[in-house]
Design an enzyme around this catalytic site. Structure first.
Site, short mmCIF file in Angstrom:
data_model
loop_
_atom_site.label_atom_id
_atom_site.label_comp_id
_atom_site.label_asym_id
_atom_site.label_seq_id
_atom_site.Cartn_x
_atom_site.Cartn_y
_atom_site.Cartn_z
CG ASP A 273 -2.03 0.98 1.24
OD1 ASP A 273 -3.05 0.82 0.57
OD2 ASP A 273 -1.83 1.98 1.96
CG HIS B 220 -5.63 -3.45 0.41
ND1 HIS B 220 -4.85 -3.06 -0.67
CD2 HIS B 220 -5.30 -2.59 1.43
CE1 HIS B 220 -4.09 -2.03 -0.32
NE2 HIS B 220 -4.34 -1.73 0.93
#
Length: 293
Positions: free
Chosen positions: A108, A274
């Site tokens: 991320d 994610h």
């Protein structure tokens, strides 16, 4: 709750040109720096790092503005949270620990810091793994309705006039847990002790301000830096991993996009959303160990 890292990890604080960076270090062998994303801390790696430490010296850090690292007050242009500044912190940390060359894995926001580090200090990196992202410039220059809905937080957090700061300060635990639960698909559940640490760190008003500045920088100074580097392709070997059930896997041809930005690209999707290091830690660790060598 006990912090979920084994006792073999030792903590220290490194001064990076006046910004104190919190680090956890373990293992022996080639150095590997692991960088976390939003809204988390170095503990996103708490499953992966002990596995990687079997044959690497593993360094986990909290990015500036996050965790127990310093959180400089943002200026009007958010330059303190430019990925260039955040990447320079990490370069100084690794030099302070005695490592001039090292591998990097980032998830991320940490992957965006790693990308910038590969552009600004290619001589320092032996390998770069980016988890569940495509480059910032690509995301903004190809933004559409799906991106606006799927990544609405990019625009919310970058809003001005103290709006996101005020709203997040009112319910930090709800924000952190809601963001994480909405982007989890099977695999290993989140560790409650790790989540409690994420909430503890994020609830600090300075952390909220810093994280908003991180996203504001992405839409301004980072984008300027990335556009200035348009056409440059990083030469560091790059591994891209992404969740097949997440926004990235569902909306981008990840490898094709990264091949526009790097010369040596490989990678694959994992059966998750994610948060790859927490949802599929064994697969992430195995992929990193093979890639880092």
């Amino acid at each position: 709750m006990t912090v979920p890292l084994p006792g073999s990890f030792r903590y220290r604080t490194v001064d990076a040109d006046g910004v104190r960076i919190n680090c956890a270090i373990a293992g022996d062998g080639p150095p590997a720096l692991l960088l976390h994303g939003y809204p988390q801390t170095h503990l996103i790696w708490h499953h992966v790092a002990p596995l990687l430490a079997a044959d690497h010296t593993v360094v986990l850090t909290d990015l500036r503005g996050y965790g127990d690292s310093d959180k400089p007050a943002p200026s009007s242009d958010n330059r303190e949270y430019a990925k260039r500044a955040m990447a320079h912190d990490q370069l100084l940390v690794m030099r302070a620990l005695g490592f001039d060359r090292f591998a990097v894995a980032g998830h991320d926001r940490g992957a965006r810091v790693g990308h910038r580090l590969a552009l600004d200090a290619p001589e320092a990196l032996t390998a770069l793994a980016v988890l569940d992202i495509v480059p910032t410039r690509h995301t903004f220059e190809h933004a559409d309705l799906a991106f606006g809905l799927g990544y609405y937080h990019w625009f919310f957090l970058a809003a001005g006039n103290g709006v996101p700061e005020g709203l997040l300060a009112a319910a930090p635990e709800h924000w952190v847990t809601a963001r994480m639960q909405a982007r989890h698909h099977g695999g290993t559940p989140f560790d409650p002790a790790a989540v409690a640490e994420y909430v503890r760190c994020f609830a600090d008003p300075a952390a909220i301000a810093a994280s908003c500045a991180d996203y504001r920088a992405a839409a301004t100074i980072d984008l300027d830096h990335d556009r200035a580097d348009a056409g440059r392709r990083i030469t560091t070997p790059l591994l891209a991993l992404w969740g097949q059930h997440g926004f990235v896997g569902g909306n981008y041809d990840v490898l094709d996009i990264w091949r526009e930005y790097a010369t040596d690209v490989r990678g694959h999707a994992l059966d998750c959303d994610h948060y790859l290091p927490e949802e599929q830690p064994a697969q992430v660790a195995a992929a990193l160990r093979e890639f880092f060598g």
